[in-house]
Design a protein around this motif. Structure first.
Motif, short mmCIF file in Angstrom:
data_model
loop_
_atom_site.label_atom_id
_atom_site.label_comp_id
_atom_site.label_asym_id
_atom_site.label_seq_id
_atom_site.Cartn_x
_atom_site.Cartn_y
_atom_site.Cartn_z
N TRP A 210 -33.65 24.27 22.70
CA TRP A 210 -33.31 23.77 24.03
C TRP A 210 -32.37 24.67 24.81
O TRP A 210 -32.11 24.43 25.98
N LYS B 17 -44.63 24.09 21.11
CA LYS B 17 -43.89 22.82 21.17
C LYS B 17 -42.45 23.11 21.58
O LYS B 17 -41.67 23.66 20.82
N SER C 297 -32.17 26.23 14.47
CA SER C 297 -31.10 26.25 13.46
C SER C 297 -31.59 26.85 12.15
O SER C 297 -32.78 26.78 11.81
N GLU D 179 -21.54 27.87 12.43
CA GLU D 179 -22.00 28.00 13.82
C GLU D 179 -21.70 26.69 14.55
O GLU D 179 -22.19 25.63 14.16
#
Ligand code: NDP
Length: 504
Positions: A179, A203, A256, A408
């Protein structure tokens, strides 16, 4: 109930095209150049993180929907309309798409700001960067090449070999995108795979699918044959159905490290080739001989831009002891100057984080940072206003093993650490499970090049924060991923090699 576009119209005028798009009751899938409505009862609301209002509703693809999209993409690859199209025609279609994106830059950027929260100026540069990337790879469509090779094989005396290596498109590619830069990252994958003659099922993230759905309509307008690009929306389960399907010939994923490993395992069940662009905890090293004003500005920009939701964000800064206090003070002051506001506000320097869930995750890291003993020297709180805003935040510590140095966070959160000498800085910079990007600030070219050699990262920028360019390969070492995208290497990842020998 959808109210945000009304909010936008009251406060900031948006284009008619964006408004018409956002007025759709529910967004469908784009399969075989048609808009397809699913029977799935499951939908997801898309939320504007600047004001918490709902701006759209997407369908969640079922396993059957995913199969339909894969069938469409596979058929478009196997019927050869696309892969056997002349390279110059493929190039032309990619330019047609770039032209259309240029015409639609404003509505696409507005939709991106509304669903993601980023500044409108940044959304515009993201779309412009994507246009440049499509044009860059349009040029590559006519330049794909194999090579002739000499063999030592001898069939019989007097016979010779004519051996060559041929490059062929890999097939149908599953494209899974996060995103933070929905259009840039989708383009880094779509542009080269299309130039190579592959087809795709894309996707986007369930958090920011709308700008990608807007982009989907342009493929048909640009003249791409049915099935070459298919877009489905959904959640992680839809993504899992896509990546575990044996009809998929290649998977390319950005997100991720945790999900990258799950997808990697699914890929290995079918031995599907995979490219992964994953997390980072990228170091910036500031030496005492650097242009310290430029370094402080650059380090601040490198972590606070896009709210730190950038895979290559410089989230750890190592500052030489002699100048530590001054440089840290300048970085803090850069953060404090930033005006937090809706991305449509022309005076905004920092928009909201992408979602409430993500704000909670980043805030939890800030709390853990303090619990673990790092000193919070600036920011750390959300302002008392609507939306998912978070102040630019800076920690200081001497403990390189601290969670806030190693994990992170993916927010506007920087940790500063002092160092004595170059060896000390490089040892701490490389002491990380990640190896995506890095930056070095110094006026000494020898020292800079020694750091370039020593840093275990896919990127090293000297006297600049990390920035992408279509011609510069991007990708990570260690837990930051597998493979590279962009540049020539990013094209050849969508081509497979065939060795041929003709005995004559
Ligand atoms: P994820 O890695 O969870 O999601 C990235 C993409 O993968 C999304 O499109 C997601 O779909 C999809 N996905 C999730 N689960 C699966 C699965 N099992 N199989 C196939 N696809 C799947 O990132 P998040 O959005 O949850 O962000 C979490 C963290 O990831 C951030 O805090 C940040 O640390 C890191 N991140 C790193 C990025 C980078 O550029 N390297 C980018 C974004 C996040 P859906 O959204 O529909 O669930």
């Amino acid at each position: 109930m959808r109210i945000s576009y009304i909010y936008k119209m009251e406060n900031f005028k948006i284009s008619n095209a964006a408004e018409a798009f956002l007025k759709k009751e529910q967004h469908d899938f784009f399969i075989n150049n048609k808009w397809v409505r699913t029977d799935s009862p499951k939908t997801i609301d898309i939320v504007n993180p600047a004001n918490d209002s709902i701006v759209g509703k997407i369908s969640v693809a079922t396993a059957e929907d995913v199969k339909n999209a894969i069938t469409s993409g596979k058929r478009a690859f196997q019927n050869k309309v696309w892969r056997d199209m002349s390279p110059i025609k493929r190039e032309q279609l990619l330019h047609n798409l770039a032209d259309l994106m240029q015409d639609h830059l404003i509505p696409m950027a507005e939709i991106l700001t509304i669903e993601n929260g980023k500044l409108l100026s940044h959304a515009k540069s993201e779309i412009q960067g994507a246009i440049n990337t499509f044009r860059y790879y349009a040029g590559w469509a006519t330049k794909i090449e194999g090579q002739t090779i000499d063999l030592s094989l001898r069939q019989k005396p007097g016979f010779k070999n004519f051996a060559f290596i041929k490059k062929e498109p890999i097939g149908l590619v599953a494209v899974i995108v996060p995103w933070n830069f929905p259009i840039s990252i989708a383009t880094w994958k779509l542009a080269p795979l299309l130039a190579a003659g592959c087809t795709a099922v894309l996707k986007p993230s369930e958090v920011t699918p709308l700008s990608t759905l807007y982009l989907a309509q342009l493929f048909e307008l640009a003249g791409f044959p049915p099935g070459v690009v298919n877009v489905i929306t959904g959640d992680g389960e839809s993504g899992a159905a896509l990546t575990s399907n044996p009809q998929v010939d290649k998977i390319t994923f950005t997100g991720s490290t945790q999900v990258g490993k799950i997808i990697g395992q699914a890929a290995m069940q079918n031995l599907t080739p995979i490219s992964l662009e994953l997390g980072g905890k990228s170091p910036a090293i500031v030496f005492d001989d650097a242009d310290l004003t430029a370094a402080a500005k650059g380090v601040a920009l490198g972590i606070f831009r896009n709210g730190g939701q950038v895979c290559v964000a410089g989230s750890r800064v190592y500052i030489q002891k002699k100048v530590y206090d001054n440089v840290l003070a300048d970085i803090i002051s850069e953060g404090k100057k930033m005006n937090m506001s809706d991305g449509f506000d022309e005076k905004a320097d920092l928009g909201p984080l992408v979602s409430k869930k993500h704000l909670e995750s980043v805030s939890a890291y800030i709390a853990k940072g303090q619990e673990g003993g790092a000193q919070l020297v600036s920011g750390g709180s959300s302002p008392n206003r609507q939306g998912c805003f978070l102040e630019p935040t800076v920690f200081s510590t001497t403990d390189n093993n601290h969670l806030i140095v190693q994990e992170e966070v993916f927010g506007p959160v920087l940790v500063a650490i002092p160092f004595d000498n170059k060896e000390d800085a490089l040892r701490m910079a490389n002491d990380s499970r990640y190896g995506l990007a890095s930056s070095v600030w110094t006026k000494d070219i020898s020292k800079a090049l020694q750091c370039v050699d020593a840093l275990d990262a896919g990127w090293v920028f000297v006297n600049s924060p990390s920035r992408s360019d279509p011609n510069l390969p991007l990708g990570g070492n260690k837990n930051s991923g597998i493979g590279r995208e962009l540049g020539k290497e990013g094209l050849y990842t969508y081509l497979k090699t065939k060795g041929v020998n003709i005995v004559y």
